[in-house]
Design a protein around this motif. Sequence first.
Motif, PDB file in Angstrom:
ATOM      1  N   VAL A  63      32.642  -5.887   8.287  1.00  0.00           N
ATOM      2  CA  VAL A  63      33.629  -6.848   8.763  1.00  0.00           C
ATOM      3  C   VAL A  63      33.561  -7.060  10.268  1.00  0.00           C
ATOM      4  O   VAL A  63      34.276  -7.924  10.803  1.00  0.00           O
ATOM      5  N   LYS A  64      32.732  -6.294  10.941  1.00  0.00           N
ATOM      6  CA  LYS A  64      32.661  -6.370  12.395  1.00  0.00           C
ATOM      7  C   LYS A  64      32.279  -7.782  12.825  1.00  0.00           C
ATOM      8  O   LYS A  64      31.363  -8.397  12.271  1.00  0.00           O
ATOM      9  N   GLY A  65      33.013  -8.298  13.805  1.00  0.00           N
ATOM     10  CA  GLY A  65      32.760  -9.654  14.286  1.00  0.00           C
ATOM     11  C   GLY A  65      33.519 -10.728  13.532  1.00  0.00           C
ATOM     12  O   GLY A  65      33.592 -11.870  13.987  1.00  0.00           O
ATOM     13  N   ARG A  66      34.082 -10.372  12.376  1.00  0.00           N
ATOM     14  CA  ARG A  66      34.861 -11.352  11.578  1.00  0.00           C
ATOM     15  C   ARG A  66      36.339 -10.980  11.506  1.00  0.00           C
ATOM     16  O   ARG A  66      37.193 -11.869  11.433  1.00  0.00           O
ATOM     17  N   PHE A  67      36.626  -9.707  11.497  1.00  0.00           N
ATOM     18  CA  PHE A  67      38.009  -9.234  11.367  1.00  0.00           C
ATOM     19  C   PHE A  67      38.486  -8.667  12.703  1.00  0.00           C
ATOM     20  O   PHE A  67      37.713  -8.051  13.441  1.00  0.00           O
ATOM     21  N   THR A  68      39.787  -8.844  12.969  1.00  0.00           N
ATOM     22  CA  THR A  68      40.386  -8.325  14.192  1.00  0.00           C
ATOM     23  C   THR A  68      41.744  -7.695  13.867  1.00  0.00           C
ATOM     24  O   THR A  68      42.569  -8.324  13.190  1.00  0.00           O
ATOM     25  N   ILE A  69      41.937  -6.491  14.341  1.00  0.00           N
ATOM     26  CA  ILE A  69      43.214  -5.802  14.152  1.00  0.00           C
ATOM     27  C   ILE A  69      43.988  -5.829  15.463  1.00  0.00           C
ATOM     28  O   ILE A  69      43.423  -5.609  16.534  1.00  0.00           O
ATOM     29  N   SER A  70      45.277  -6.093  15.352  1.00  0.00           N
ATOM     30  CA  SER A  70      46.154  -6.080  16.519  1.00  0.00           C
ATOM     31  C   SER A  70      47.485  -5.458  16.105  1.00  0.00           C
ATOM     32  O   SER A  70      47.737  -5.220  14.927  1.00  0.00           O
ATOM     33  N   ARG A  71      48.309  -5.196  17.112  1.00  0.00           N
ATOM     34  CA  ARG A  71      49.603  -4.598  16.793  1.00  0.00           C
ATOM     35  C   ARG A  71      50.678  -5.160  17.710  1.00  0.00           C
ATOM     36  O   ARG A  71      50.392  -5.548  18.846  1.00  0.00           O
ATOM     37  N   ASP A  72      51.885  -5.218  17.181  1.00  0.00           N
ATOM     38  CA  ASP A  72      53.057  -5.632  17.947  1.00  0.00           C
ATOM     39  C   ASP A  72      54.091  -4.531  17.760  1.00  0.00           C
ATOM     40  O   ASP A  72      54.793  -4.489  16.734  1.00  0.00           O
ATOM     41  N   ASN A  73      54.156  -3.631  18.715  1.00  0.00           N
ATOM     42  CA  ASN A  73      55.050  -2.483  18.565  1.00  0.00           C
ATOM     43  C   ASN A  73      56.521  -2.895  18.525  1.00  0.00           C
ATOM     44  O   ASN A  73      57.336  -2.236  17.876  1.00  0.00           O
ATOM     45  N   ALA A  74      56.856  -3.980  19.194  1.00  0.00           N
ATOM     46  CA  ALA A  74      58.241  -4.449  19.183  1.00  0.00           C
ATOM     47  C   ALA A  74      58.673  -4.865  17.779  1.00  0.00           C
ATOM     48  O   ALA A  74      59.850  -4.742  17.429  1.00  0.00           O
ATOM     49  N   LYS A  75      57.703  -5.347  16.985  1.00  0.00           N
ATOM     50  CA  LYS A  75      57.993  -5.764  15.610  1.00  0.00           C
ATOM     51  C   LYS A  75      57.620  -4.680  14.606  1.00  0.00           C
ATOM     52  O   LYS A  75      57.754  -4.907  13.405  1.00  0.00           O
ATOM     53  N   ASN A  76      57.113  -3.558  15.112  1.00  0.00           N
ATOM     54  CA  ASN A  76      56.695  -2.453  14.243  1.00  0.00           C
ATOM     55  C   ASN A  76      55.702  -2.940  13.191  1.00  0.00           C
ATOM     56  O   ASN A  76      55.777  -2.573  12.004  1.00  0.00           O
ATOM     57  N   THR A  77      54.748  -3.760  13.639  1.00  0.00           N
ATOM     58  CA  THR A  77      53.833  -4.454  12.730  1.00  0.00           C
ATOM     59  C   THR A  77      52.408  -4.378  13.254  1.00  0.00           C
ATOM     60  O   THR A  77      52.178  -4.472  14.463  1.00  0.00           O
ATOM     61  N   VAL A  78      51.483  -4.204  12.321  1.00  0.00           N
ATOM     62  CA  VAL A  78      50.055  -4.258  12.607  1.00  0.00           C
ATOM     63  C   VAL A  78      49.470  -5.414  11.807  1.00  0.00           C
ATOM     64  O   VAL A  78      49.862  -5.635  10.650  1.00  0.00           O
ATOM     65  N   TYR A  79      48.537  -6.138  12.419  1.00  0.00           N
ATOM     66  CA  TYR A  79      47.955  -7.327  11.799  1.00  0.00           C
ATOM     67  C   TYR A  79      46.465  -7.131  11.532  1.00  0.00           C
ATOM     68  O   TYR A  79      45.779  -6.388  12.246  1.00  0.00           O
ATOM     69  N   LEU A  80      45.983  -7.852  10.526  1.00  0.00           N
ATOM     70  CA  LEU A  80      44.560  -7.930  10.242  1.00  0.00           C
ATOM     71  C   LEU A  80      44.194  -9.399  10.129  1.00  0.00           C
ATOM     72  O   LEU A  80      44.526 -10.054   9.135  1.00  0.00           O
ATOM     73  N   GLN A  81      43.563  -9.927  11.175  1.00  0.00           N
ATOM     74  CA  GLN A  81      43.089 -11.308  11.167  1.00  0.00           C
ATOM     75  C   GLN A  81      41.699 -11.333  10.557  1.00  0.00           C
ATOM     76  O   GLN A  81      40.796 -10.666  11.066  1.00  0.00           O
ATOM     77  N   MET A  82      41.543 -12.085   9.493  1.00  0.00           N
ATOM     78  CA  MET A  82      40.273 -12.143   8.777  1.00  0.00           C
ATOM     79  C   MET A  82      39.721 -13.552   8.852  1.00  0.00           C
ATOM     80  O   MET A  82      40.333 -14.494   8.339  1.00  0.00           O
ATOM     81  N   ASN A  83      38.589 -13.702   9.516  1.00  0.00           N
ATOM     82  CA  ASN A  83      37.928 -14.993   9.664  1.00  0.00           C
ATOM     83  C   ASN A  83      36.610 -15.001   8.903  1.00  0.00           C
ATOM     84  O   ASN A  83      36.083 -13.940   8.552  1.00  0.00           O
ATOM     85  N   SER A  84      36.095 -16.193   8.668  1.00  0.00           N
ATOM     86  CA  SER A  84      34.801 -16.348   7.983  1.00  0.00           C
ATOM     87  C   SER A  84      34.747 -15.504   6.716  1.00  0.00           C
ATOM     88  O   SER A  84      33.794 -14.753   6.480  1.00  0.00           O
ATOM     89  N   LEU A  85      35.766 -15.629   5.912  1.00  0.00           N
ATOM     90  CA  LEU A  85      35.867 -14.794   4.716  1.00  0.00           C
ATOM     91  C   LEU A  85      34.744 -15.091   3.731  1.00  0.00           C
ATOM     92  O   LEU A  85      34.273 -16.236   3.613  1.00  0.00           O
ATOM     93  N   LYS A  86      34.330 -14.043   3.039  1.00  0.00           N
ATOM     94  CA  LYS A  86      33.257 -14.125   2.057  1.00  0.00           C
ATOM     95  C   LYS A  86      33.791 -13.680   0.689  1.00  0.00           C
ATOM     96  O   LYS A  86      34.758 -12.897   0.631  1.00  0.00           O
ATOM     97  N   PRO A  87      33.170 -14.112  -0.388  1.00  0.00           N
ATOM     98  CA  PRO A  87      33.620 -13.652  -1.715  1.00  0.00           C
ATOM     99  C   PRO A  87      33.647 -12.132  -1.834  1.00  0.00           C
ATOM    100  O   PRO A  87      34.528 -11.582  -2.521  1.00  0.00           O
TER     101      PRO A  87
END
Length: 119
Positions: A63-87
């Motif tokens: 997934v390297k180069g396509r997925f990005t993880i980020s976090r918002d501590n104020a919202k107590n939330t972690v995100y996974l942005q997934m681009n160029s998705l494949k089957p």
Amino acid sequence: QVQLVESGGGLVQAGRSLKLSCTASGRTLSGYNVGWFRQAPGKEREFVGSIMWYTTTYYADSVKGRFTISRDNAKNTVYLQMNSLKPEDTAVYYCNYPISGRSSPGPYWGQGTQVTVSS
């Protein structure tokens, strides 16, 4: 009692994007390493990526180069942005904490969210 809730999954065409969220209740994620894992039908659960408490991120080669993880501590939330998705990204995606090292899961899992990528 810690509870992790994933959201944002769905059905998407190959090449498109999705953003998953993992929100915690009962305990703060701030100061802890959080990871994303996935399990495809008939396969074992595998590491996708993680974000350290100091925001450094690590990713599986697939997934390297396509997925990005980020976090918002104020919202107590972690995100996974997934681009160029494949089957082959089709799976149930889970968040987990606290991660040991870069990718060893801890005891707390969410219920998972289904991601289906059509060709």
